[in-house]
Design a protein around this motif. Structure first.
Motif, mmCIF file in Angstrom:
data_model
loop_
_atom_site.group_PDB
_atom_site.id
_atom_site.type_symbol
_atom_site.label_atom_id
_atom_site.label_comp_id
_atom_site.label_asym_id
_atom_site.label_seq_id
_atom_site.Cartn_x
_atom_site.Cartn_y
_atom_site.Cartn_z
ATOM 1 N N ILE A 5 0.833 -1.190 0.000
ATOM 2 C CA ILE A 5 0.000 0.000 0.000
ATOM 3 C C ILE A 5 0.873 1.248 0.000
ATOM 4 O O ILE A 5 1.610 1.510 0.949
ATOM 5 C CB ILE A 5 -0.946 0.009 1.226
ATOM 6 N N ASP A 6 0.819 1.981 -1.084
ATOM 7 C CA ASP A 6 1.483 3.281 -1.202
ATOM 8 C C ASP A 6 2.958 3.222 -0.803
ATOM 9 O O ASP A 6 3.442 4.054 -0.039
ATOM 10 C CB ASP A 6 0.739 4.316 -0.341
ATOM 11 N N LEU A 7 3.667 2.239 -1.334
ATOM 12 C CA LEU A 7 5.071 2.028 -0.972
ATOM 13 C C LEU A 7 5.958 3.100 -1.601
ATOM 14 O O LEU A 7 5.915 3.333 -2.812
ATOM 15 C CB LEU A 7 5.508 0.640 -1.458
ATOM 16 N N LYS A 8 6.748 3.752 -0.744
ATOM 17 C CA LYS A 8 7.691 4.758 -1.258
ATOM 18 C C LYS A 8 9.083 4.459 -0.722
ATOM 19 O O LYS A 8 9.223 3.999 0.396
ATOM 20 C CB LYS A 8 7.292 6.163 -0.791
ATOM 21 N N LYS A 9 10.088 4.713 -1.551
ATOM 22 C CA LYS A 9 11.469 4.532 -1.092
ATOM 23 C C LYS A 9 12.324 5.666 -1.644
ATOM 24 O O LYS A 9 12.348 5.904 -2.847
ATOM 25 C CB LYS A 9 12.017 3.179 -1.577
ATOM 26 N N TYR A 11 16.304 7.327 -1.586
ATOM 27 C CA TYR A 11 17.701 7.304 -1.143
ATOM 28 C C TYR A 11 18.135 8.759 -1.070
ATOM 29 O O TYR A 11 18.401 9.378 -2.099
ATOM 30 C CB TYR A 11 18.578 6.550 -2.131
ATOM 31 N N GLY A 12 18.184 9.314 0.114
ATOM 32 C CA GLY A 12 18.463 10.742 0.225
ATOM 33 C C GLY A 12 17.350 11.501 -0.470
ATOM 34 O O GLY A 12 16.179 11.330 -0.150
ATOM 35 N N ARG A 13 17.704 12.302 -1.469
ATOM 36 C CA ARG A 13 16.658 13.064 -2.170
ATOM 37 C C ARG A 13 16.133 12.310 -3.380
ATOM 38 O O ARG A 13 15.157 12.719 -3.984
ATOM 39 C CB ARG A 13 17.231 14.414 -2.622
ATOM 40 N N LEU A 14 16.819 11.238 -3.735
ATOM 41 C CA LEU A 14 16.409 10.499 -4.931
ATOM 42 C C LEU A 14 15.199 9.616 -4.625
ATOM 43 O O LEU A 14 15.264 8.749 -3.759
ATOM 44 C CB LEU A 14 17.582 9.636 -5.405
ATOM 45 N N GLU A 15 14.103 9.867 -5.336
ATOM 46 C CA GLU A 15 12.925 9.035 -5.139
ATOM 47 C C GLU A 15 13.014 7.842 -6.068
ATOM 48 O O GLU A 15 12.996 8.006 -7.288
ATOM 49 C CB GLU A 15 11.664 9.830 -5.486
ATOM 50 N N VAL A 16 13.130 6.650 -5.494
ATOM 51 C CA VAL A 16 13.254 5.464 -6.332
ATOM 52 C C VAL A 16 11.880 4.827 -6.568
ATOM 53 O O VAL A 16 11.568 4.392 -7.668
ATOM 54 C CB VAL A 16 14.216 4.447 -5.697
ATOM 55 N N LEU A 17 11.090 4.774 -5.524
ATOM 56 C CA LEU A 17 9.724 4.267 -5.659
ATOM 57 C C LEU A 17 8.767 5.384 -5.267
ATOM 58 O O LEU A 17 8.902 5.991 -4.207
ATOM 59 C CB LEU A 17 9.511 3.046 -4.757
ATOM 60 N N LYS A 18 7.797 5.631 -6.144
ATOM 61 C CA LYS A 18 6.940 6.802 -5.911
ATOM 62 C C LYS A 18 5.506 6.402 -5.623
ATOM 63 O O LYS A 18 4.583 6.910 -6.247
ATOM 64 C CB LYS A 18 6.970 7.706 -7.150
ATOM 65 N N GLY A 19 5.324 5.480 -4.721
ATOM 66 C CA GLY A 19 3.962 5.129 -4.369
ATOM 67 C C GLY A 19 3.463 3.960 -5.195
ATOM 68 O O GLY A 19 2.943 4.139 -6.291
ATOM 69 N N ILE A 20 3.668 2.759 -4.665
ATOM 70 C CA ILE A 20 3.281 1.557 -5.405
ATOM 71 C C ILE A 20 2.162 0.844 -4.663
ATOM 72 O O ILE A 20 2.240 0.657 -3.440
ATOM 73 C CB ILE A 20 4.497 0.640 -5.596
ATOM 74 N N ASN A 21 1.106 0.519 -5.374
ATOM 75 C CA ASN A 21 0.000 -0.222 -4.788
ATOM 76 C C ASN A 21 -0.200 -1.487 -5.596
ATOM 77 O O ASN A 21 -0.381 -1.426 -6.804
ATOM 78 C CB ASN A 21 -1.290 0.611 -4.849
ATOM 79 N N ILE A 22 -0.122 -2.618 -4.908
ATOM 80 C CA ILE A 22 -0.348 -3.868 -5.624
ATOM 81 C C ILE A 22 -0.645 -4.945 -4.606
ATOM 82 O O ILE A 22 -0.244 -4.843 -3.445
ATOM 83 C CB ILE A 22 0.895 -4.259 -6.461
ATOM 84 N N SER A 23 -1.381 -5.961 -5.026
ATOM 85 C CA SER A 23 -1.526 -7.080 -4.111
ATOM 86 C C SER A 23 -1.263 -8.373 -4.862
ATOM 87 O O SER A 23 -1.594 -8.513 -6.032
ATOM 88 C CB SER A 23 -2.907 -7.077 -3.459
#
Lengths: 274, 244
Positions: A5-9, A11-23
């Protein structure tokens, strides 16, 4: 089984994952494809918290494992993981690699039970009502034999039982990766995460590894596979995710995705790789 | 005068005879044996203390630093390592013996001071050796251990450390060799090592050539013996490497 649910990751300022929803449901085989740097590996590594998510939650069997308070080790035992670089334990023999985790965990449980019994016995000295002891129906030797037997059975399955006592440095890439897969299997996981399992292999060894993964898929194992093998994804997956720029751009059945991709970026990607 | 071969050789013979006389008849050998013993005690016990301190520091340094406590401890370790690597061991000896001990109002035999100082000093170096050894193990090994549900500590003890030891042991042998050679400065605070023993022999008949030559030979033999031991140990540790 796994709800993201709404996964974000970041690294510092670098957004690698921008909100992932999946099941991911039980028995599903999900293939994750996309260009390099799209965040597919990071996404997979977030699923078992190898990378701690910056935000969002990952519900695995009803527990949010992204929560830092959860004992992640307990949950990882039910999520196997296979790495691109195999990562077999160099200081253990092949069978040692397979046995290490199950043996350690079972022996640890046994030790905890014995400790509990000692505490109960000490308590019983002073109590009028004698508390019952925890039942222990195995011994160390039995556990070792059991785990070893299981490991040998798995080794036999991939036809490498004669390699049991050798060290990983003497094996070929394909053999290493197949052993890495059964090392994950030895824990009886509910789901296995594959992080580009064939990318570091010689072309002639890719087949044997894919065959083993296919076998597992046919047996109903739930899988999430990050891969560049499009043919394999099409054949094995029940669902394909296309990722780019840290987002899931398309989610489709393999037939639909490969023959008629909806997303323009996916179309461009497929035209390059197919 | 001293380049005329025959004459020099004749001199040398006489020098050896003089040295031998002092060495045997005036009890020089007991001093040498005590010196050798002290040198070995300081180096070996020092290294043992160093390994204990180094292990503690290295394990703090490789801990994940999410929480506050490891970060504070890490700061302290950085300070410690910087302090002991940033000053010569002679200075540390002198400061310990003539500054720290009097300030604390303690009295300690100089040999014990030397052991402590060399222990603290090698702790700083050993911590770096161990940290390097642990860091040189492929991070994938840790990941693989964590991925099958083992904790950080268990993976460290069962997977990473056994592999790191292979990198650490030879370097630790070098540290022992370095320590043995460094002990030659302990006479600064009055501990009796090989140097003290041989300068006693030399002073006895104002003849230093042979005693110091023998001293050098003893150091070389010691170092070569240790190097040989390290090599044997290293070979037996290479069990899991490729052997074709």
């Amino acid at each position: 089984m796994i709800d993201v649910i709404d996964l974000k990751k970041n690294y510092g300022r670098l957004e690698v994952l921008k909100g992932i929803n999946i099941s991911v449901k039980e028995g599903e085989k999900v293939a994750v494809v996309g260009p390099s740097g799209s965040g597919k590996s990071t996404f997979l590594r977030c699923l078992n918290c190898m990378e701690d998510p910056t935000d969002g939650s990952i519900i695995f069997q009803g527990v949010n494992i992204a929560d830092m308070k959860v004992d992640i080790n307990v949950h990882r035992r039910h999520m196997g993981m296979v790495f691109q670089q195999f990562n077999l334990f160099n200081n253990k023999t092949v069978i040692g690699n397979i046995m290490l985790a199950p043996l350690h965990i079972k022996l640890h449980e046994l030790r905890m039970k014995k400790l509990k019994n000692i505490l109960i016995k000490v308590g019983n000295i002073f109590a009028k009502e004698k508390a019952p002891l925890v039942e222990i129906n195995t011994t160390r030797v039995q556990i070792k034999a059991e785990v070893r037997e299981n490991a040998l059975r798995l080794l036999k399955r991939i036809g490498l039982e004669e390699k049991a006592e050798t060290y990983p440095s003497t094996l070929s890439g394909g053999q290493k990766q197949r052993i890495a897969i059964i090392r994950a299997l030895a824990m009886n996981p509910k789901v296995i995460l594959f992080d580009e399992p064939t990318s570091a292999l010689d072309p002639e060894m890719v087949g044997e590894v894919l065959d083993l993964i296919k076998q597992l898929a046919d047996e109903g194992m739930t899988m999430v596979i990050v891969t560049h093998e499009m043919g394999f994804a099409r054949e094995v997956a029940t669902r394909v995710l296309f990722m780019d720029g840290g987002q899931i751009l398309e989610e489709n059945t393999p037939d639909e995705f490969f023959s008629n991709p909806q997303n323009p970026r996916a179309r461009e990607f497929l035209s390059k790789v197919l | 005068m001293f380049l005329k071969g025959k004459n020099t050789m004749g001199n040398f013979d006489r020098k050896v005879a003089k040295f031998w006389e002092t060495f045997i008849e005036y009890g020089g050998y007991t001093k040498v044996l005590t010196g050798l013993q002290n040198t070995l005690i300081i180096a070996v016990v020092g290294l043992a203390i160093g390994i204990v301190i180094g292990t503690v520091i290295a394990s703090i340094e490789v801990l994940p630093k999410y929480k506050r406590l490891p970060r504070i401890l890490n700061g302290f370790c950085t300070f410690y390592v910087g302090l002991f690597r940033g000053t010569p061991v002679v200075v540390q000896l002198l400061v310990a013996y003539y500054v720290v001990l009097p300030l604390l109002g303690m009295n300690m035999p100089s040999l014990n001071v030397c052991i402590l100082v060399f222990g603290l000093n090698s702790g700083a170096y050993v911590s770096e050796i161990m940290r390097g050894g642990i860091m040189s193990v492929d991070p994938g090994q840790m990941e693989a251990g964590r991925a099958v549900g083992l904790s950080y500590g268990v993976t460290m003890m069962k997977i990473v450390v056994p592999q790191a030891i292979k990198n650490i042991l030879p370097t630790l042998g070098n540290e022992l060799i370095a320590l043995i050679k460094e002990t030659s400065v302990v006479s600064f605070v009055g501990a009796a090592d090989l140097y003290v023993a041989f300068s006693y022999i030399g002073t006895n008949n104002y003849e230093f050539m042979v005693p110091y030559l023998v001293m050098a030979l003893i150091y070389i033999v010691l170092v070569m013996l240790i190097a040989l031991m390290v090599k044997t140990m290293e070979r037996s540790l290479r069990k899991s490497d490729r052997r074709n």
